[in-house]
Design a protein around this motif. Structure first.
Motif, PDB file in Angstrom:
ATOM      1  N   LEU A 498       0.794  -0.927  -0.005  1.00 10.49           N
ATOM      2  CA  LEU A 498       0.201   0.383   0.002  1.00 10.49           C
ATOM      3  C   LEU A 498       1.129   1.117   0.329  1.00 10.49           C
ATOM      4  N   GLN A 499       1.935   1.132   0.331  1.00 10.16           N
ATOM      5  CA  GLN A 499       2.665   2.190   0.728  1.00 10.16           C
ATOM      6  C   GLN A 499       3.454   2.510  -0.683  1.00 10.16           C
ATOM      7  N   LYS A 502       0.876   3.895  -2.919  1.00 11.82           N
ATOM      8  CA  LYS A 502       0.328   5.358  -2.914  1.00 11.82           C
ATOM      9  C   LYS A 502       1.499   6.441  -3.419  1.00 11.82           C
ATOM     10  N   PRO A 506      -2.860   8.414  -5.878  1.00 14.96           N
ATOM     11  CA  PRO A 506      -3.482   8.537  -5.031  1.00 14.96           C
ATOM     12  C   PRO A 506      -5.362   7.797  -5.320  1.00 14.96           C
ATOM     13  N   ASP A 507      -6.200   7.323  -6.339  1.00 17.80           N
ATOM     14  CA  ASP A 507      -6.882   7.212  -6.851  1.00 17.80           C
ATOM     15  C   ASP A 507      -6.246   5.040  -6.414  1.00 17.80           C
ATOM     16  N   ILE A 508      -6.082   3.925  -5.061  1.00 15.72           N
ATOM     17  CA  ILE A 508      -6.377   2.922  -4.595  1.00 15.72           C
ATOM     18  C   ILE A 508      -8.076   2.389  -4.104  1.00 15.72           C
ATOM     19  N   ALA A 510      -7.956  -1.630  -2.315  1.00 13.06           N
ATOM     20  CA  ALA A 510      -7.455  -2.318  -1.488  1.00 13.06           C
ATOM     21  C   ALA A 510      -9.256  -3.322  -1.802  1.00 13.06           C
ATOM     22  N   TRP A 527      -9.430  -3.469   9.806  1.00 15.20           N
ATOM     23  CA  TRP A 527      -9.400  -2.189   8.880  1.00 15.20           C
ATOM     24  C   TRP A 527      -9.451  -1.379   9.148  1.00 15.20           C
ATOM     25  N   ASP A 533      -5.748   5.100   5.319  1.00 14.97           N
ATOM     26  CA  ASP A 533      -6.378   5.922   4.587  1.00 14.97           C
ATOM     27  C   ASP A 533      -6.652   5.241   2.775  1.00 14.97           C
ATOM     28  N   ILE A 534      -6.954   3.992   3.029  1.00 15.77           N
ATOM     29  CA  ILE A 534      -7.968   3.663   1.676  1.00 15.77           C
ATOM     30  C   ILE A 534      -8.603   2.918   1.725  1.00 15.77           C
ATOM     31  N   ARG A 535      -9.366   3.277   0.788  1.00 16.75           N
ATOM     32  CA  ARG A 535     -10.839   2.632   0.624  1.00 16.75           C
ATOM     33  C   ARG A 535     -11.054   0.884   0.422  1.00 16.75           C
TER      34      ARG A 535
END
Length: 613
Positions: A498-499, A502, A506-508, A510, A527, A533-535
């Motif tokens: 995830l790091q 980013k 910005p469009d990520i 999970a 979660w 801070d990821i959808r």
């Protein structure tokens, strides 16, 4: 550990600048390139005898005329191939002559014929070498096939992978030891023939009759005996491997090779007739000649042992002929591109491995039977001979250099003679295996063309279109990159993935696959507690499938995204320290990556995390 074993077997990598040190002087090149042709006296004269020693038929006396006809053919082909080497200093032999002067189809026919010839050279040489030693030690008969494969993969392939210089150092002394032994055997046998009271040629060896059946046997004997001429073309294929001046050194070596072969072939054929050698199971004709000349003493075992060695090493002619030819075909787009690249030791290692595998299959399929393999043998050789001679006639007519008429006539005569031999071999050996080669050659031509067609299609599709020639056209301010990260559990490798995501966009998203509502709810709680801070998107899979629901979701995103947008799937995956640890884990990540790569509009990347223990 594997690297150390590789270095031990193959040696250290060689720098490009060391290629000049891999060039061969004439005396080494003779051993490298002529071992196939010279070693053929171990089976060529015998094949003539086997065809003519038919019970109840008086055909044995034709061994001499058939051998003489082959010697005349040898002289014609030798002079013709000297012209090929001079006209094509870059190597490639028949293929290079044909592609330049005759066009694609004749060139690919020559290449396919040479492919068959060189593969059979390895199989026949190794099988004949084993037969030579089995003749001296009959207790090895049950292990003949194992010996064949051990020599092929355990010695010849490894030595050639080490490079030209290494192979020349290994092969040069056995070849000269064989030449010395054969010349000594012939000298001793001829001396005894002229000094003993018995007739030079016994009446049984000179008896002849004539009818159509005998004529057919003579043609079959001629076709089988022509196997002694395989390898004559090897030097013209490998001119660049000679030290400067390459063409002159290649020419001299060709004449040396043919002269030595002619003496040995004529001498062994004479001694077979002098001793009236007949077929004996598991005993070669050469073994019988040596035993009758020397008895079962050290000289006999010297001849058998050096014959075994040189027959094994004769396969090396193919290793110095086919891989360079495959590299030329690869550069022209008719074979996979990786066959055109030199390996760590500056040899064409991929071609060497391919040749070894094909020869191993031939030996296994035919159980190392030399007589069956030779039935497939000579047609490919003489077909490539014929194409080369026709190509040289066209070359001389186009160039019109000084003396071109004489050279064109020489190559024209060579083409007629070798073309006639092709017809003789095809007719007389058709039902004995030649039909396989006649099928193999068109099949290989089809493969060559399909490979070339693929590379042409690929080149057309990968060609840079006009709209991308301007660097500004590569920028699209509205384009987005949607990053999808499959998440099975919250771990260090997921956090690292995830790091990295980013840094890309910005469009990520999970994505987690849950088998029921309860596991989905628990994962969502974890979660949110972690709060990266990821959808998070949870897909429910009541049938406990993991990969299909994820693929379906990605396909849904593909249909709804804008044409200029990208979808990138980052797959978190840990790498085990020991290979067997991988057996303890499922391969979901690998399977997912493989299936996603097949999709046209999805970018796939793996984020590896290496376990320390």
């Amino acid at each position: 550990m594997m690297r150390e074993i590789r270095r031990l077997l193959i040696g250290r990598p060689l720098h490009n600048q060391e290629l000049s040190h891999e060039k061969l002087p004439k005396w080494k090149a003779l051993a490298i390139f002529s071992s196939d042709a010279l070693s053929s006296v171990g089976y060529g004269p015998e094949q003539i005898m086997l065809m003519l020693a038919v019970p109840g038929v008086l055909a044995y006396g034709y061994i001499g005329p058939v051998a003489f006809a082959i010697l005349v053919l040898l002289a014609i082909v030798t002079v013709s191939y000297v012209q090929v080497a001079k006209a094509n200093p870059g190597g490639g032999g028949s293929y290079s002559v044909a592609i330049t002067n005759l066009g694609e189809l004749p060139a690919l026919t020559a290449a396919a014929a040479l492919f068959a010839d060189y593969s059979l050279t390895v199989a026949v040489s190794i099988s004949s070498g084993t037969e030579a030693i089995v003749s001296a030690f009959p207790q090895l008969v049950p292990h003949a096939l194992t010996i064949d494969l051990a020599v092929l993969f355990g010695i010849l392939m490894l030595i050639n992978l080490r490079g030209v210089r290494e192979s020349s150092n290994v092969f040069v002394f056995p070849t000269y030891a064989f030449i010395l032994g054969m010349l000594g055997l012939i000298a001793a046998g001829v001396y005894q023939a002229f000094t003993q009271p018995a007739p030079l040629i016994p009446p049984a060896s000179a008896a002849k009759q004539w009818d159509w059946a005998v004529a057919f046997l003579i043609l079959r004997a001629f076709a089988s005996g022509c196997s002694s001429m395989t390898g004559i073309e090897a030097i013209s294929n490998g001119v660049p491997m000679f030290k400067k001046p390459e063409i002159r050194n290649a020419t001299i070596t060709t004449y040396w090779m043919s002269a030595i072969l002619a003496v040995m072939f004529a001498g062994i054929s004479f001694l077979i007739m002098h001793y009236h050698i007949m077929p004996v199971p598991d005993v070669t004709a050469l073994s019988q000649v040596a035993e009758l000349t020397f008895g079962r003493n050290w000289a006999y075992y010297y001849v058998q042992f050096t014959t075994m060695l040189v027959l094994y090493l004769a396969a090396n002619t193919a290793y110095n002929g086919l891989p360079p030819l495959l590299s030329i075909l690869a550069k022209d787009g008719y074979m996979p591109r990786y066959l055109g690249a030199r390996g760590e030791r500056l040899s064409f290692s991929n071609g060497i491995i391919l040749l070894s595998v094909i020869a191993g299959l031939l030996i296994t399929i035919f159980h190392g039977n030399t007589e069956h393999l030779i039935s497939l043998y000579a047609i490919g050789v003489f077909l490539s001979f014929t194409i080369a001679q026709v190509g040289m006639v066209v070359y001389w007519r186009r160039e019109k250099s000084k003396g071109w008429t004489r050279r064109a006539i020489l190559n024209g005569v060579g083409a007629i003679v070798t073309g006639t031999v092709v017809l003789v071999i095809a007719i007389t050996k058709f039902f004995y295996g030649a039909w396989l080669v006649l099928i193999f050659i068109p099949t290989m031509i089809y493969i060559f063309k399909k490979v070339r067609h693929h590379y042409n299609d690929m080149s057309e599709q990968l060609q840079l279109p006009p709209e991308y020639t301007n660097p500004a056209s590569l920028q699209h301010p509205q384009a987005k990159n949607l990053i999808i990260v499959p998440v099975a559990s919250i771990t260090r490798v997921v956090a690292q993935s995830l790091q990295y995501a980013k840094t890309l966009s910005p469009d990520i998203l999970a994505v987690h696959i849950a088998t029921d509502d309860e596991t989905g709810r628990k994962f969502k709680e974890k979660w949110e507690k972690w709060n990266p801070d990821i959808r998070l998107v949870i897909i429910y899979s009541p049938y406990r499938l993991v990969i299909k629901p994820l693929l379906d979701y990605i396909e849904q995103l593909e249909r709804t995204k804008a044409p200029s947008d990208f979808i990138t799937v980052l797959i978190p995956e840990f790498e085990t320290k020991k290979w067997w640890h991988r057996l303890l884990h499922n391969q979901t990540g690998w399977v997912l990556r493989t299936l996603l790569i097949l999709k046209e509009n999805v970018i796939v990347a793996t984020i590896p995390y290496h376990l320390q223990k």
